[in-house]
Write a protein that holds these residues in place. Structure first.
Motif, PDB file in Angstrom:
ATOM      1  N   TRP A   1       0.858  -0.982   0.019  1.00  0.00           N
ATOM      2  CA  TRP A   1      -0.064   0.142  -0.187  1.00  0.00           C
ATOM      3  C   TRP A   1       0.917   1.351  -0.025  1.00  0.00           C
ATOM      4  CZ3 TRP A   1      -0.631   3.947   3.736  1.00  0.00           C
ATOM      5  CH2 TRP A   1      -1.915   4.735   3.322  1.00  0.00           C
ATOM      6  N   VAL A   2       1.969   1.306   0.783  1.00  0.00           N
ATOM      7  CA  VAL A   2       2.829   2.395   1.012  1.00  0.00           C
ATOM      8  C   VAL A   2       3.583   2.525  -0.350  1.00  0.00           C
ATOM      9  CG1 VAL A   2       4.895   3.161   1.771  1.00  0.00           C
ATOM     10  CG2 VAL A   2       3.027   2.407   3.267  1.00  0.00           C
TER      11      VAL A   2
ATOM     12  N   GLY B   1       2.369   1.627  -3.386  1.00  0.00           N
ATOM     13  CA  GLY B   1       1.521   2.096  -4.277  1.00  0.00           C
ATOM     14  C   GLY B   1       0.913   3.662  -4.278  1.00  0.00           C
ATOM     15  N   PHE B   2       1.293   4.062  -2.822  1.00  0.00           N
ATOM     16  CA  PHE B   2       1.105   5.490  -2.609  1.00  0.00           C
ATOM     17  C   PHE B   2       1.991   6.312  -3.049  1.00  0.00           C
ATOM     18  CE2 PHE B   2       0.996   9.230   0.223  1.00  0.00           C
ATOM     19  CZ  PHE B   2      -0.170   9.797  -0.174  1.00  0.00           C
ATOM     20  N   PHE B   3       3.336   5.935  -3.077  1.00  0.00           N
ATOM     21  CA  PHE B   3       4.360   6.612  -3.370  1.00  0.00           C
ATOM     22  C   PHE B   3       4.785   6.660  -4.891  1.00  0.00           C
ATOM     23  CE2 PHE B   3       5.428   6.721   1.172  1.00  0.00           C
ATOM     24  CZ  PHE B   3       5.323   8.189   1.208  1.00  0.00           C
TER      25      PHE B   3
ATOM     26  N   ARG C   1       2.371   6.223  -7.430  1.00  0.00           N
ATOM     27  CA  ARG C   1       1.362   6.307  -8.308  1.00  0.00           C
ATOM     28  C   ARG C   1       1.656   7.305  -9.597  1.00  0.00           C
ATOM     29  NH1 ARG C   1      -2.400   9.575  -4.194  1.00  0.00           N
ATOM     30  NH2 ARG C   1      -0.841  11.635  -4.287  1.00  0.00           N
TER      31      ARG C   1
ATOM     32  N   ARG D   1      -3.569   5.329  -8.794  1.00  0.00           N
ATOM     33  CA  ARG D   1      -2.834   4.159  -8.302  1.00  0.00           C
ATOM     34  C   ARG D   1      -2.603   3.190  -9.411  1.00  0.00           C
ATOM     35  NH1 ARG D   1      -5.475   6.404  -3.627  1.00  0.00           N
ATOM     36  NH2 ARG D   1      -4.020   7.173  -2.377  1.00  0.00           N
TER      37      ARG D   1
END
Length: 51
Positions: A35-36, A38-40, A42, A47
């Motif tokens: 998740w982290v 994917g957040f950074f 994107r 995403r």
């Protein structure tokens, strides 16, 4: 004999639960890392995952 078997069964169940709980911690950490990342990582369109 029956109490001894019940104690051994209880030990096996507790060992299984402890192993499953620790395995679930590793799964939770892996999902958090994804998740982290994917957040950074994107792109401008959004995403890279759909959740």
């Amino acid at each position: 004999m029956v109490p001894l078997l019940l104690v051994l069964l209880l030990i096996l169940v507790l060992f299984g639960v402890g192993f499953a709980a620790e395995a679930l911690w590793f799964v939770a950490i892996a999902v958090l890392v994804l998740w982290v990342l994917g957040f950074f990582m994107r792109s401008a369109s959004g995403r890279w995952y759909r959740w």
